[in-house]
Design an enzyme around this catalytic site. Structure first.
Site, PDB file in Angstrom:
ATOM      1  N   TYR A  55      23.763  26.812  41.770  1.00 53.07           N
ATOM      2  CA  TYR A  55      25.084  27.302  41.834  1.00 53.07           C
ATOM      3  C   TYR A  55      25.971  26.082  41.284  1.00 53.07           C
ATOM      4  CZ  TYR A  55      30.060  27.626  44.077  1.00 53.07           C
ATOM      5  OH  TYR A  55      31.218  27.944  44.151  1.00 53.07           O
ATOM      6  N   LYS A 107      28.336  26.039  37.769  1.00 54.23           N
ATOM      7  CA  LYS A 107      29.801  25.683  37.738  1.00 54.23           C
ATOM      8  C   LYS A 107      29.892  24.551  36.777  1.00 54.23           C
ATOM      9  CE  LYS A 107      31.398  28.390  40.749  1.00 54.23           C
ATOM     10  NZ  LYS A 107      32.601  29.512  40.167  1.00 54.23           N
TER      11      LYS A 107
HETATM   12  N1  LIG Z   1      36.063  29.095  48.667  1.00 60.60           N
HETATM   13  C1  LIG Z   1      35.897  27.915  48.169  1.00 60.60           C
HETATM   14  O1  LIG Z   1      36.041  26.729  48.869  1.00 60.60           O
HETATM   15  C2  LIG Z   1      35.443  27.657  46.902  1.00 60.60           C
HETATM   16  C3  LIG Z   1      34.928  26.424  46.359  1.00 60.60           C
HETATM   17  C4  LIG Z   1      34.650  26.187  44.935  1.00 60.60           C
HETATM   18  C5  LIG Z   1      34.391  27.434  44.090  1.00 60.60           C
HETATM   19  N2  LIG Z   1      34.906  28.577  44.553  1.00 60.60           N
HETATM   20  C6  LIG Z   1      34.676  29.824  43.664  1.00 60.60           C
HETATM   21  O2  LIG Z   1      35.805  30.499  43.788  1.00 60.60           O
HETATM   22  C7  LIG Z   1      35.547  31.859  43.421  1.00 60.60           C
HETATM   23  C8  LIG Z   1      36.094  32.936  44.461  1.00 60.60           C
HETATM   24  O3  LIG Z   1      35.219  32.491  45.622  1.00 60.60           O
HETATM   25  P1  LIG Z   1      35.542  33.112  47.110  1.00 60.60           P
HETATM   26  O4  LIG Z   1      35.494  31.950  48.052  1.00 60.60           O
HETATM   27  O5  LIG Z   1      37.087  33.718  47.009  1.00 60.60           O
HETATM   28  O6  LIG Z   1      34.466  34.129  47.399  1.00 60.60           O
HETATM   29  P2  LIG Z   1      34.500  35.477  47.775  1.00 60.60           P
HETATM   30  O7  LIG Z   1      33.122  35.681  48.196  1.00 60.60           O
HETATM   31  O8  LIG Z   1      35.580  35.931  48.909  1.00 60.60           O
HETATM   32  O9  LIG Z   1      34.958  36.294  46.621  1.00 60.60           O
HETATM   33  C9  LIG Z   1      33.997  36.779  45.609  1.00 60.60           C
HETATM   34  C10 LIG Z   1      34.458  37.981  44.848  1.00 60.60           C
HETATM   35  O10 LIG Z   1      33.581  38.136  43.856  1.00 60.60           O
HETATM   36  C11 LIG Z   1      33.134  39.635  43.787  1.00 60.60           C
HETATM   37  N3  LIG Z   1      32.155  39.472  42.678  1.00 60.60           N
HETATM   38  C12 LIG Z   1      30.821  38.683  43.167  1.00 60.60           C
HETATM   39  N4  LIG Z   1      30.075  39.161  41.813  1.00 60.60           N
HETATM   40  C13 LIG Z   1      30.813  39.950  41.094  1.00 60.60           C
HETATM   41  C14 LIG Z   1      30.268  40.530  39.900  1.00 60.60           C
HETATM   42  N5  LIG Z   1      29.256  40.253  39.494  1.00 60.60           N
HETATM   43  N6  LIG Z   1      31.507  41.073  39.282  1.00 60.60           N
HETATM   44  C15 LIG Z   1      32.624  41.283  39.876  1.00 60.60           C
HETATM   45  N7  LIG Z   1      32.934  40.826  41.061  1.00 60.60           N
HETATM   46  C16 LIG Z   1      32.003  40.066  41.579  1.00 60.60           C
HETATM   47  C17 LIG Z   1      32.724  39.666  45.214  1.00 60.60           C
HETATM   48  O11 LIG Z   1      32.730  41.094  45.429  1.00 60.60           O
HETATM   49  C18 LIG Z   1      33.845  39.118  46.035  1.00 60.60           C
HETATM   50  O12 LIG Z   1      35.122  40.105  46.361  1.00 60.60           O
HETATM   51  C19 LIG Z   1      34.199  31.825  43.423  1.00 60.60           C
HETATM   52  O13 LIG Z   1      33.856  31.624  41.690  1.00 60.60           O
HETATM   53  C20 LIG Z   1      33.455  30.367  43.843  1.00 60.60           C
HETATM   54  O14 LIG Z   1      32.364  30.169  43.517  1.00 60.60           O
HETATM   55  C21 LIG Z   1      35.273  28.926  45.761  1.00 60.60           C
END
Ligand SMILES: NC(=O)c1ccc[n+]([C@@H]2O[C@H](COP(=O)([O-])OP(=O)(O)OC[C@H]3O[C@@H](n4cnc5c(N)ncnc54)[C@H](O)[C@@H]3O)[C@@H](O)[C@H]2O)c1
Length: 311
Positions: A170, A174
């Site tokens: 990951y 990233k």
């Molecule tokens: N939550 C955090 O603190 C955090 C921190 C750093 C980075 N991120 C990044 O933020 C983004 C959103 O994460 P989140 O925490 O809201 O996660 P989440 O799991 O709540 O939402 C992610 C969404 O992406 C969709 N998804 C996954 N694979 C897919 C694909 N191939 N095509 C289309 N849709 C797809 C999923 O169905 C899900 O609804 C991600 O890229 C994650 O890596 C989140």
């Protein structure tokens, strides 16, 4: 509130979590939204059109316009169809928020090939494919003489910019997204397109799976609210932000830190090629305590935030 009236945005992975908040915030600012979400599990398995459709209904309830899209962002042809769907449904495309993501955490020594491949695919190719097709669309418009004000907002992570143990797949994806952002920003500037990235933080199923339940405070401001990550997205999409590109914004609660990336550091300069012995001596004398990454938590504190792990 920046006025995004008349603009059209694709937000990937917008059925849940941070992407859902970006979609709602862009819609409140006036943009029409293609709500993309495959509806995958946290590990990237299965599909479910429910979450994307739910967010479309939420946007419509706000008085906005939205349509659902279930393409897999990591598919080259599917991403092309997604870009075409935004243009066909709403007449144009102005904003692409690459947000979809999955997790398959494992220590390096135990990581399986499929855990590496799936995470690299969804994040890194899932940024490349939609951006590639959106960029071709914007280049065509620019060549036709239109004044393009395109926006790409990518999603990196504290894990990618600071390095988090247990997430070598990951974090590599990233960090790759940051490199992708820097190059795409320079390539697309000539067409009027800016490309920036977020390193977000929030309570979502992703962080609750990693760190357990993250309870909101009994009252007052909630730093873990996923909606905290969306104001910078809306701001960067404003016409007034036309000249801000290639930047990475760390967000935690009310903190937005524009990070400094790889820059010139400790200089070892010689008129001749170095001899390894001489370089080793130089390294030892300048680094008597060695050198190692401070780790994600320390780096997040320096940036003005903290980890969801600490909540
Ligand atoms: N939550 C955090 O603190 C955090 C921190 C750093 C980075 N991120 C990044 O933020 C983004 C959103 O994460 P989140 O925490 O809201 O996660 P989440 O799991 O709540 O939402 C992610 C969404 O992406 C969709 N998804 C996954 N694979 C897919 C694909 N191939 N095509 C289309 N849709 C797809 C999923 O169905 C899900 O609804 C991600 O890229 C994650 O890596 C989140």
């Amino acid at each position: 509130m920046p006025n995004l009236q008349g603009k059209v945005a694709i937000v990937t992975g917008a059925g849940r979590g941070i992407g859902r908040e970006h979609a709602l915030a862009l819609a409140r600012a006036g943009a029409k939204i293609l709500v993309n979400d495959l509806g995958a599990s946290l590990a990237g398995e299965g599909t479910d059109q429910g979450p994307a459709h739910d967010v479309v209904r939420e946007i419509e309830a706000l008085g906005g316009e939205a349509a659902a899209n279930g393409e897999n962002v990591a598919g080259f042809d599917g991403a092309k169809r997604m870009v075409a769907a935004a243009v066909e449904t709403f007449g144009q495309l102005d904003i692409l928020v690459n947000n979809a993501g999955i997790l398959r955490d494992r220590m390096l020594v135990n990581m399986e090939e499929h855990e590496w491949d799936a995470v690299i695919e969804v994040h890194l190719k899932g940024h490349f494919a939609p951006t590639r097709h959106a960029a071709a669309y914007w280049r065509e418009r620019a060549k036709a003489g239109d004044e393009v004000r395109g926006r790409v907002i990518n999603t990196s992570s504290p894990s990618g910019v600071f390095g988090n143990v247990g997430q070598v797949n990951y974090g590599a994806a990233k960090a790759g997204i940051v490199g992708f952002t820097l190059i795409a920003a320079q390539e697309l500037q000539r067409y009027g397109v800016t490309v920036n990235a977020l390193a977000p933080n929030a309570r979502t199923r992703m962080t609750e799976a990693a760190f357990g339940e993250i309870p909101p405070p009994a009252d007052g401001f909630d730093p873990a609210d996923p909606a905290n990550n969306s104001p910078i997205v809306v701001a960067l999409c404003a016409d007034e932000a036309q000249h801000i590109t290639g930047q990475v914004f760390f967000v935690y609660g009310g903190v937005v830190n524009m990070l400094s990336g790889w820059e010139a550091g400790e200089l070892f300069a010689s008129e001749q090629r170095w001899h390894p012995d001489a370089l080793l001596q130089e390294l030892q004398s300048r680094l008597p305590d060695g050198a190692a990454p401070p780790g994600m938590l320390e780096s997040m504190h320096r940036a003005g935030g903290q980890s969801m792990r600490e909540r």
